[in-house]
Design an enzyme around this catalytic site. Structure first.
Site, PDB file in Angstrom:
ATOM      1  N   ARG A   1      67.849  14.469 -21.479  1.00  0.00           N
ATOM      2  CA  ARG A   1      66.904  14.973 -20.461  1.00  0.00           C
ATOM      3  C   ARG A   1      67.750  15.455 -19.296  1.00  0.00           C
ATOM      4  O   ARG A   1      68.536  14.697 -18.725  1.00  0.00           O
ATOM      5  CB  ARG A   1      65.960  13.864 -20.002  1.00  0.00           C
ATOM      6  CG  ARG A   1      65.212  14.242 -18.746  1.00  0.00           C
ATOM      7  CD  ARG A   1      64.110  13.280 -18.400  1.00  0.00           C
ATOM      8  NE  ARG A   1      62.969  13.436 -19.289  1.00  0.00           N
ATOM      9  CZ  ARG A   1      61.745  12.973 -19.046  1.00  0.00           C
ATOM     10  NH1 ARG A   1      61.504  12.321 -17.926  1.00  0.00           N
ATOM     11  NH2 ARG A   1      60.768  13.138 -19.906  1.00  0.00           N
TER      12      ARG A   1
ATOM     13  N   HIS B   1      59.586  21.085 -22.561  1.00  0.00           N
ATOM     14  CA  HIS B   1      59.371  19.654 -22.865  1.00  0.00           C
ATOM     15  C   HIS B   1      58.753  19.574 -24.275  1.00  0.00           C
ATOM     16  O   HIS B   1      57.585  19.215 -24.432  1.00  0.00           O
ATOM     17  CB  HIS B   1      58.451  19.041 -21.806  1.00  0.00           C
ATOM     18  CG  HIS B   1      58.479  17.543 -21.773  1.00  0.00           C
ATOM     19  ND1 HIS B   1      59.258  16.779 -22.621  1.00  0.00           N
ATOM     20  CD2 HIS B   1      57.809  16.661 -20.977  1.00  0.00           C
ATOM     21  CE1 HIS B   1      59.064  15.503 -22.343  1.00  0.00           C
ATOM     22  NE2 HIS B   1      58.192  15.395 -21.357  1.00  0.00           N
TER      23      HIS B   1
ATOM     24  N   GLN C   1      56.945  16.343 -25.773  1.00  0.00           N
ATOM     25  CA  GLN C   1      55.660  16.091 -25.136  1.00  0.00           C
ATOM     26  C   GLN C   1      54.549  16.897 -25.817  1.00  0.00           C
ATOM     27  O   GLN C   1      53.493  16.372 -26.160  1.00  0.00           O
ATOM     28  CB  GLN C   1      55.741  16.486 -23.649  1.00  0.00           C
ATOM     29  CG  GLN C   1      54.439  16.317 -22.915  1.00  0.00           C
ATOM     30  CD  GLN C   1      54.067  14.856 -22.758  1.00  0.00           C
ATOM     31  OE1 GLN C   1      54.873  14.063 -22.284  1.00  0.00           O
ATOM     32  NE2 GLN C   1      52.858  14.471 -23.153  1.00  0.00           N
TER      33      GLN C   1
ATOM     34  N   ASP D   1      49.484  19.132 -15.164  1.00  0.00           N
ATOM     35  CA  ASP D   1      50.736  18.415 -14.903  1.00  0.00           C
ATOM     36  C   ASP D   1      50.973  18.431 -13.392  1.00  0.00           C
ATOM     37  O   ASP D   1      50.296  19.162 -12.661  1.00  0.00           O
ATOM     38  CB  ASP D   1      51.886  19.116 -15.669  1.00  0.00           C
ATOM     39  CG  ASP D   1      53.200  18.338 -15.596  1.00  0.00           C
ATOM     40  OD1 ASP D   1      53.176  17.141 -15.245  1.00  0.00           O
ATOM     41  OD2 ASP D   1      54.255  18.932 -15.894  1.00  0.00           O
TER      42      ASP D   1
ATOM     43  N   CYS E   1      50.374  14.975 -19.171  1.00  0.00           N
ATOM     44  CA  CYS E   1      51.550  14.373 -19.820  1.00  0.00           C
ATOM     45  C   CYS E   1      52.006  13.108 -19.102  1.00  0.00           C
ATOM     46  O   CYS E   1      52.715  12.304 -19.685  1.00  0.00           O
ATOM     47  CB  CYS E   1      52.683  15.389 -19.885  1.00  0.00           C
ATOM     48  SG  CYS E   1      53.233  15.931 -18.267  1.00  0.00           S
TER      49      CYS E   1
ATOM     50  N   ARG F   1      53.302   9.375 -27.887  1.00  0.00           N
ATOM     51  CA  ARG F   1      54.716   9.739 -27.754  1.00  0.00           C
ATOM     52  C   ARG F   1      55.556   8.864 -28.689  1.00  0.00           C
ATOM     53  O   ARG F   1      56.503   9.329 -29.308  1.00  0.00           O
ATOM     54  CB  ARG F   1      55.209   9.542 -26.303  1.00  0.00           C
ATOM     55  CG  ARG F   1      54.594  10.464 -25.272  1.00  0.00           C
ATOM     56  CD  ARG F   1      55.020  11.917 -25.422  1.00  0.00           C
ATOM     57  NE  ARG F   1      56.451  12.129 -25.441  1.00  0.00           N
ATOM     58  CZ  ARG F   1      57.234  12.224 -24.371  1.00  0.00           C
ATOM     59  NH1 ARG F   1      56.716  12.143 -23.169  1.00  0.00           N
ATOM     60  NH2 ARG F   1      58.537  12.439 -24.482  1.00  0.00           N
TER      61      ARG F   1
HETATM   62  N1  NVA Z   1      56.787  18.852 -15.245  1.00  0.00           N
HETATM   63  C1  NVA Z   1      57.154  17.469 -15.090  1.00  0.00           C
HETATM   64  C2  NVA Z   1      56.975  16.733 -16.385  1.00  0.00           C
HETATM   65  C3  NVA Z   1      57.264  15.264 -16.306  1.00  0.00           C
HETATM   66  C4  NVA Z   1      57.134  14.590 -17.627  1.00  0.00           C
HETATM   67  C5  NVA Z   1      58.580  17.384 -14.614  1.00  0.00           C
HETATM   68  O1  NVA Z   1      59.422  18.136 -15.111  1.00  0.00           O
HETATM   69  O2  NVA Z   1      58.866  16.581 -13.730  1.00  0.00           O
HETATM   70  N1   CP Z   2      55.640  12.588 -19.954  1.00  0.00           N
HETATM   71  C1   CP Z   2      56.892  12.180 -19.805  1.00  0.00           C
HETATM   72  O1   CP Z   2      57.860  12.764 -20.334  1.00  0.00           O
HETATM   73  O2   CP Z   2      57.021  11.076 -19.045  1.00  0.00           O
HETATM   74  P1   CP Z   2      58.351  10.433 -18.497  1.00  0.00           P
HETATM   75  O3   CP Z   2      58.906  11.345 -17.453  1.00  0.00           O
HETATM   76  O4   CP Z   2      57.937   9.101 -17.943  1.00  0.00           O
HETATM   77  O5   CP Z   2      59.330  10.294 -19.638  1.00  0.00           O
END
Ligand code: NVA
Ligand code: CP
Length: 312
Positions: free
Chosen positions: A103, A130, A133, A222, A262, A290
């Site tokens: 990530r 993502h 997800q 989101d 999400c 998930r």
């Molecule tokens: N769009 C959000 C998703 C978190 C799972 C982010 O990138 O922070």
């Molecule tokens: N939805 C998701 O990826 O959550 P986290 O950021 O908690 O991993």
């Protein structure tokens, strides 16, 4: 040949269907208390350059339940934080582990990791995408509605990594996707144009919330400020305020509308408490899935049959 999971776009429709099918089987075994351990003795390295609750825990628990193990690496505690390159990290980790989940910020870092690793690499979220997800979200729709083809999904809010992966999902799986984003906060132009050109279903970006949500089977949203955008949070709240998922918005959709997020949510911003806690919300089922979808991905990428030629 090792396989990676960097973007839903890289998968064929059939490959996605295999993942969803497998996730269904794995979930069923899990709910019946049956052990399924195809990854005995295997390890997954998880590199997190951004925070996580769901992704981290579902991958870690998933690996354990599949008979293997997973461990968490952050840049501060590894040489990545002191300038060791992604390429060298990929080469070294490949000598120890059977898979890498990353990530991070730029999608290029995920791609570099995959290019230099000789083991499968999974994108656990980048600024652009993502994929895990959205695979899990599509699985959840399938579970709730028995289908996804032909449905209308409305994504409301910031055209971010989650929105971009929804676009790739709609392209590959043939559901209609309407994205309602305010001007300046649209999804990635390249991903969108490619999908519009190649899709058999309708993929539409609009600034008109009503048009997007009318007759929708699913509304997904989101956060307005993704990880790494915290400094612009106040500007974003102002720009996105009209795109809140609230009870009034739900009235425009079908009566049996499913509401997805999400998570993590900023309750009171992109979604109200009332809707999050209400009867249409499936956000916690979505979060639960998930685990099962992650296990399917891990099994398919790292399990038997994927091993030939994997190492070096
Ligand atoms: N769009 C959000 C998703 C978190 C799972 C982010 O990138 O922070
Ligand atoms: N939805 C998701 O990826 O959550 P986290 O950021 O908690 O991993």
């Amino acid at each position: 040949m090792k396989r990676d999971l960097l973007s839903i776009y890289d998968l064929t429709s059939e490959e996605i269907e295999v993942i969803l099918q497998k996730a269904g089987e794995i979930k069923e075994m899990h709910l019946k208390g049956k052990h399924y351990r195809p990854l005995e003795g295997k390890s997954l390295a998880m590199i997190f350059e951004k925070p996580s609750t769901r992704t981290r825990v579902s991958f870690e628990v998933g690996m354990y339940q599949l008979g293997g193990n997973a461990f968490f690496l952050n840049p501060q505690d590894t040489q990545l934080g002191r300038g060791e390159t992604i390429a060298d990290t990929a080469r070294v980790l490949s000598r120890y582990v059977d898979g890498i989940m990353i990530r991070t910020f730029a999608q290029e870092r995920v791609q570099d990791m995959a290019r230099f690793a000789s083991v499968p690499v999974i994108n656990g979220l980048s600024d652009l995408l993502h994929p895990c997800q959205i695979l899990s979200d599509i699985f959840t729709i399938w579970e709730k509605r028995g289908e996804y083809r032909g449905l209308k999904v409305a994504y409301v809010g910031d055209g971010n990594n989650v929105a971009n992966s929804w676009i790739n999902g709609a392209l590959r799986l043939g559901f209609d996707l309407w994205l309602a984003c305010p001007p300046g906060y649209e999804s990635d132009q390249e991903i969108l144009s490619r999908a519009i050109q190649e899709a058999s279903s309708k993929i539409v970006l609009t600034h008109n919330l009503k048009e997007a949500v009318e007759g929708a089977h699913v509304i997904s949203t989101d956060v307005w400020a993704s990880m790494g955008q915290e400094e612009k949070r106040q500007d974003r709240i102002k720009a996105l305020r009209a795109y809140q998922v609230n009870a009034d918005l739900l009235l425009l959709a079908r009566e049996d509308i499913l509401v997805m997020h999400c998570l993590p949510a900023h309750r009171g911003e992109e979604i109200t408490d009332e809707v999050m806690n209400g009867p249409h919300s499936i956000v916690f089922d979505q979060a639960e899935n998930r685990l099962h979808v992650q296990k399917a991905i891990l099994t398919l990428l790292m399990g038997k049959g994927e091993e030939d030629g994997k190492r070096h």
